[in-house]
Scaffold this active site. Sequence first.
Site, PDB file in Angstrom:
ATOM      1  N   GLU A   1       0.832  -1.198   0.000  1.00 52.39           N
ATOM      2  CA  GLU A   1       0.000   0.000   0.000  1.00 52.39           C
ATOM      3  C   GLU A   1       0.869   1.250   0.000  1.00 52.39           C
ATOM      4  O   GLU A   1       1.734   1.410   0.867  1.00 52.39           O
ATOM      5  CB  GLU A   1      -0.901   0.033   1.230  1.00 52.39           C
ATOM      6  CG  GLU A   1      -1.895  -1.103   1.326  1.00 52.39           C
ATOM      7  CD  GLU A   1      -2.750  -1.020   2.583  1.00 52.39           C
ATOM      8  OE1 GLU A   1      -3.953  -1.266   2.487  1.00 52.39           O
ATOM      9  OE2 GLU A   1      -2.200  -0.683   3.659  1.00 52.39           O
ATOM     10  N   CYS A   2       0.633   2.144  -0.951  1.00 51.94           N
ATOM     11  CA  CYS A   2       1.252   3.465  -0.989  1.00 51.94           C
ATOM     12  C   CYS A   2       2.775   3.363  -0.818  1.00 51.94           C
ATOM     13  O   CYS A   2       3.468   2.936  -1.730  1.00 51.94           O
ATOM     14  CB  CYS A   2       0.616   4.375   0.052  1.00 51.94           C
ATOM     15  SG  CYS A   2       0.880   6.141  -0.268  1.00 51.94           S
ATOM     16  N   GLY A   3       3.327   3.738   0.340  1.00 50.75           N
ATOM     17  CA  GLY A   3       4.761   3.650   0.535  1.00 50.75           C
ATOM     18  C   GLY A   3       5.290   2.241   0.371  1.00 50.75           C
ATOM     19  O   GLY A   3       6.417   2.038  -0.102  1.00 50.75           O
TER      20      GLY A   3
END
Length: 429
Positions: A319-321
């Site tokens: 997720e994301c990072g």
Amino acid sequence: MTSCAALFISAPSSGSGKTCVTAAIARSHARRGKRVRVFKTGPDFLDPSILERASGHPVYQLDLFMGGFQHCQALLAEAAREADLILVEGVMGLFDGAPSSADLAAAFGLPVVCVIDASAMAQTFAALATGLARFRPELHHCGVIANRVGSAAHGRMVGEGLPDELPLIAALPREPKLILPERHLGLVQALEQPALDAQLEAWADAWEAGLRPGLAFKPLHFEDMAEPPPPRQLAGRRIAIARDAAFGFIYPANVDLLRTQGAELAFFSPLRHEALPDCDAVWLPGGYPELHADTLGAHPTLATALADHVGADKPLLAECGGMLALLDELTDAAGDTHRMAGLLPGRAHVQHRLAALGLQAITWPEGPLRGHSYHYSTLQTPLAPVARATNPNGGKTAEALYQQGSLRASYVHHYFPSNPEAIATFFKG
């Protein structure tokens, strides 16, 4: 019914000092032996890390979109059974967004107090406070807090003109040493602030010194209810979860759900170069890989271990990072380019302006999920999305979901309780 004192802390805008005041109240009560449970309105990982340190207990999200009314009601009921005081910190300004802080306070009858930055006003303070209190008559405003006053005289001045039913609860001083450090996504994570506990103590001291006589936290009645436990579909499954300063964006409710579904959780720190635990699935949550890219790139085994994991067709959610850490390259805000794990084709660039923000609804192959997006980076990848999110408020943020074998990645921070069945099905593999 279970009774517990409760207070909803909001403001006319972001930056007014809601988190600091909420933390001050929480620490003040906790250090006197009171059991305090704090919630954060809406999607946020940074404010809760500060509030958890202040109260000594995990901070959960209350979000009528991501979790829904019954989920929020169950969280409040559980807290009321074990707490002396419930504090709920709002998001943005009191009436901003949909659902707003006001919507949440109204849904559960929570008494509201607004924190107003008084540093650049005097008698206008009362006009602003009164307007906030009267804008939605169904809300119960129990008082107002003046933040960043310049002197005791200034504190008295801002209270002039307030109606009797809207008392000035406290006037807190403008002190540079009380300011919490920030970076591009908000407050610096609690685990990165070595002086945080001393600062929280100073905030609690300021709260107690600035508190006006007569404040009484009135008990509210919370309906006794609990969400039915989900089936233990992940019994016997071991899920490895990255958790450190680079991968710290984790909802406590997500962790609770995985455990309730029967999963064994193995946390590890890529920043400390800990090896990927033996596991059936991996979750790389969001965080700040761009601030630690060199350290992550120097991990002696992680990239290979993750490649072997995906090669064995085991689930990996990034997720994301977490997704950025798996790309070929990541260019940070200073313009320096770093080699990343190379499991996901593409590259990302961290810019100085916000790239995306908003609640997200997305349909996985296993079913619909809800969450949010908030990032400063842009992504270029040859992969075609297998799904694309929508914003319930009509905003332009519409994040893609990428799939490559058993690897699934997106900028979306998913709220697992929004669809426990879909989460279990994915992590079962």
